[in-house]
Write an enzyme that holds these catalytic residues in place. Structure first.
Site, PDB file in Angstrom:
ATOM      1  N   ARG A 195       0.841  -1.205   0.000  1.00 57.44           N
ATOM      2  CA  ARG A 195       0.000   0.000   0.000  1.00 57.44           C
ATOM      3  C   ARG A 195       0.870   1.248   0.000  1.00 57.44           C
ATOM      4  O   ARG A 195       2.000   1.220   0.438  1.00 57.44           O
ATOM      5  CB  ARG A 195      -0.882   0.024   1.251  1.00 57.44           C
ATOM      6  CG  ARG A 195      -2.050  -0.939   1.170  1.00 57.44           C
ATOM      7  CD  ARG A 195      -2.956  -0.766   2.368  1.00 57.44           C
ATOM      8  NE  ARG A 195      -3.763   0.435   2.275  1.00 57.44           N
ATOM      9  CZ  ARG A 195      -3.820   1.382   3.207  1.00 57.44           C
ATOM     10  NH1 ARG A 195      -3.101   1.297   4.296  1.00 57.44           N
ATOM     11  NH2 ARG A 195      -4.598   2.433   3.049  1.00 57.44           N
ATOM     12  N   LYS A 197       2.952  -7.478  11.804  1.00 57.42           N
ATOM     13  CA  LYS A 197       2.250  -7.678  10.522  1.00 57.42           C
ATOM     14  C   LYS A 197       2.488  -9.085   9.969  1.00 57.42           C
ATOM     15  O   LYS A 197       3.616  -9.505   9.740  1.00 57.42           O
ATOM     16  CB  LYS A 197       2.719  -6.626   9.521  1.00 57.42           C
ATOM     17  CG  LYS A 197       1.889  -6.616   8.260  1.00 57.42           C
ATOM     18  CD  LYS A 197       1.836  -5.231   7.648  1.00 57.42           C
ATOM     19  CE  LYS A 197       1.214  -5.263   6.274  1.00 57.42           C
ATOM     20  NZ  LYS A 197       0.907  -3.955   5.749  1.00 57.42           N
ATOM     21  N   ARG A 251      -2.199   4.810  13.024  1.00 58.36           N
ATOM     22  CA  ARG A 251      -1.160   4.472  14.011  1.00 58.36           C
ATOM     23  C   ARG A 251      -1.725   4.624  15.411  1.00 58.36           C
ATOM     24  O   ARG A 251      -2.580   5.490  15.641  1.00 58.36           O
ATOM     25  CB  ARG A 251       0.044   5.421  13.901  1.00 58.36           C
ATOM     26  CG  ARG A 251       0.778   5.350  12.587  1.00 58.36           C
ATOM     27  CD  ARG A 251       1.885   4.287  12.638  1.00 58.36           C
ATOM     28  NE  ARG A 251       2.580   4.222  11.391  1.00 58.36           N
ATOM     29  CZ  ARG A 251       2.170   3.586  10.292  1.00 58.36           C
ATOM     30  NH1 ARG A 251       1.028   2.935  10.300  1.00 58.36           N
ATOM     31  NH2 ARG A 251       2.879   3.572   9.183  1.00 58.36           N
TER      32      ARG A 251
HETATM   33  C1  BTN Z   1       0.221  -3.844   2.228  1.00 53.88           C
HETATM   34  O1  BTN Z   1       1.028  -2.953   1.988  1.00 53.88           O
HETATM   35  O2  BTN Z   1      -0.078  -4.151   3.378  1.00 53.88           O
HETATM   36  C2  BTN Z   1      -0.428  -4.619   1.098  1.00 53.88           C
HETATM   37  C3  BTN Z   1       0.463  -5.702   0.605  1.00 53.88           C
HETATM   38  C4  BTN Z   1      -0.151  -6.535  -0.513  1.00 53.88           C
HETATM   39  C5  BTN Z   1       0.835  -7.527  -1.081  1.00 53.88           C
HETATM   40  C6  BTN Z   1       0.193  -8.439  -2.070  1.00 53.88           C
HETATM   41  S1  BTN Z   1       1.235  -9.796  -2.495  1.00 53.88           S
HETATM   42  C7  BTN Z   1       0.132 -10.234  -3.778  1.00 53.88           C
HETATM   43  C8  BTN Z   1      -0.284  -8.952  -4.448  1.00 53.88           C
HETATM   44  N1  BTN Z   1       0.675  -8.550  -5.433  1.00 53.88           N
HETATM   45  C9  BTN Z   1       1.303  -7.432  -5.119  1.00 53.88           C
HETATM   46  O3  BTN Z   1       2.190  -6.877  -5.797  1.00 53.88           O
HETATM   47  N2  BTN Z   1       0.842  -6.967  -3.944  1.00 53.88           N
HETATM   48  C10 BTN Z   1      -0.194  -7.818  -3.404  1.00 53.88           C
END
Ligand code: BTN
Length: 325
Positions: free
Chosen positions: A121, A186, A322
């Protein structure tokens, strides 16, 4: 020869001589050696012991199409159009977006052993080492425009939490809008990307990343407390195939039902998993920071932030939350 040809022979973690590998694959010892180098380049530890051969210490848990589809429930089976297990891709979400551009992609599931440019994100990178974690993208089509999808990422969080529980893992928590946490660290993340008509038919890529057995070396790129399935499992960790099947079993029916019912029926389930309920928080939005007490979410999935001027709804998007210090 793709890396996966050699990998299944070493996946059990047993020693295999160079000659045995060459014989099994019908190639020269030099070709085997080159492939072993490629595996090292993927970040896999290859141990070499004179007289015994090569092994991957602890073995490796590869994704397997049949293992996943054989344990899928009937509902998920009927909803899934295809399951692609890629070796390496930039990002499963990016790949899903490309498939959408090529034509009708709804119901397709794309996973990969490794992402070279995994997306998190707010423009962050998602650390995606080879054959260790889960990187999954599901394409779904909705007909009522982007506004109707407000609570979708929260709903996906509920599906992830349920899948982990189905695999016998201890309860996880959700952090608004879409982090999966265990004891504040996380465990997974959700990234939704959309394309199409903002007020009509749109295609959504639902990306889920789950840390399963993150190597310490790879985790140096993570700038927050993290954990993985192997660390939290109390009764043996499920395989990545089991986890993927459980995720799809929970996620696909939920995506289908979301079209008619939206987030409202999942609100209670989400609130039971809420990691920040009743806590003082600061919500960082592109324009300003909002301080208050997190009071759960409303029927659309908006955070209910109790401020000095009353309870105000905060919507997701480019927002982060946060704990207040
Ligand atoms: C976050 O930042 O918390 C979200 C992370 C999401 C990661 C997943 S892995 C599968 C899909 N492909 C990506 O490039 N991102 C999401």
């Amino acid at each position: 020869m793709p890396s996966t040809v050699l990998l299944p022979l070493l996946a059990q973690g047993e020693f295999c001589s160079g000659q045995a590998l060459a014989d099994a694959l019908g190639v020269s010892r030099t070709a085997v050696w080159k492939q072993l180098n490629k595996l090292s380049e993927l970040g896999l530890e290859i141990e070499s012991v004179k007289g015994r051969g090569y092994r991957i210490p602890g073995g490796i848990d590869l994704l397997d199409q049949a293992a996943v589809t054989d344990s899928l429930g009937a509902q998920a089976c009927a909803l899934m159009r295809t399951l692609d297990i890629l070796d390496t891709v930039d990002s499963t979400n990016a790949e899903a977006m490309r498939r959408i551009e090529l034509g009708d992609a709804a119901g397709r599931v794309i996973t990969a052993e490794q992402q070279s440019a995994g997306r998190g994100r707010r423009g962050r990178q998602w650390v995606s080492p080879y054959a260790r974690n889960l990187y999954v993208s599901v394409v779904w089509q909705y007909h009522q425009g982007a506004a109707a999808l407000e609570g979708l990422s929260l709903a996906v969080g509920v599906a992830v939490a349920r899948a982990l529980a189905d695999c016998g893992l201890p309860p996880v928590q959700l952090k608004w809008p879409n982090d999966v946490l265990f004891n504040g660290a996380k465990l997974g993340g959700i990234l939704l990307e959309m394309t199409g008509d903002a007020s009509g038919v749109c295609q959504v890529v639902v990306g889920v990343g789950l840390n399963v057995r993150m190597p310490q070396g790879a985790a140096t790129g993570i700038d927050q407390a993290w954990t993985d399935v192997h660390s939290i499992a109390t009764d043996g960790a499920p395989s990545r195939n089991t986890l993927l099947a459980a995720l799809l079993d929970n996620l696909l029916p939920l995506l289908a039902e979301f079209e008619t019912n939206g987030f409202a029926p999942l609100r209670d389930a989400w609130q039971k998993l809420d990691a920040f309920s009743g806590e003082r928080v600061v919500v960082h939005t592109p324009g300003r920071d909002l301080a208050g007490i997190a009071r759960g979410v409303d029927e659309r999935g908006a955070l209910q932030l109790e401020t000095t001027t009353g309870v105000q709804p905060v919507f997701g998007g480019e927002v982060s939350l946060r704990r207040a210090v």
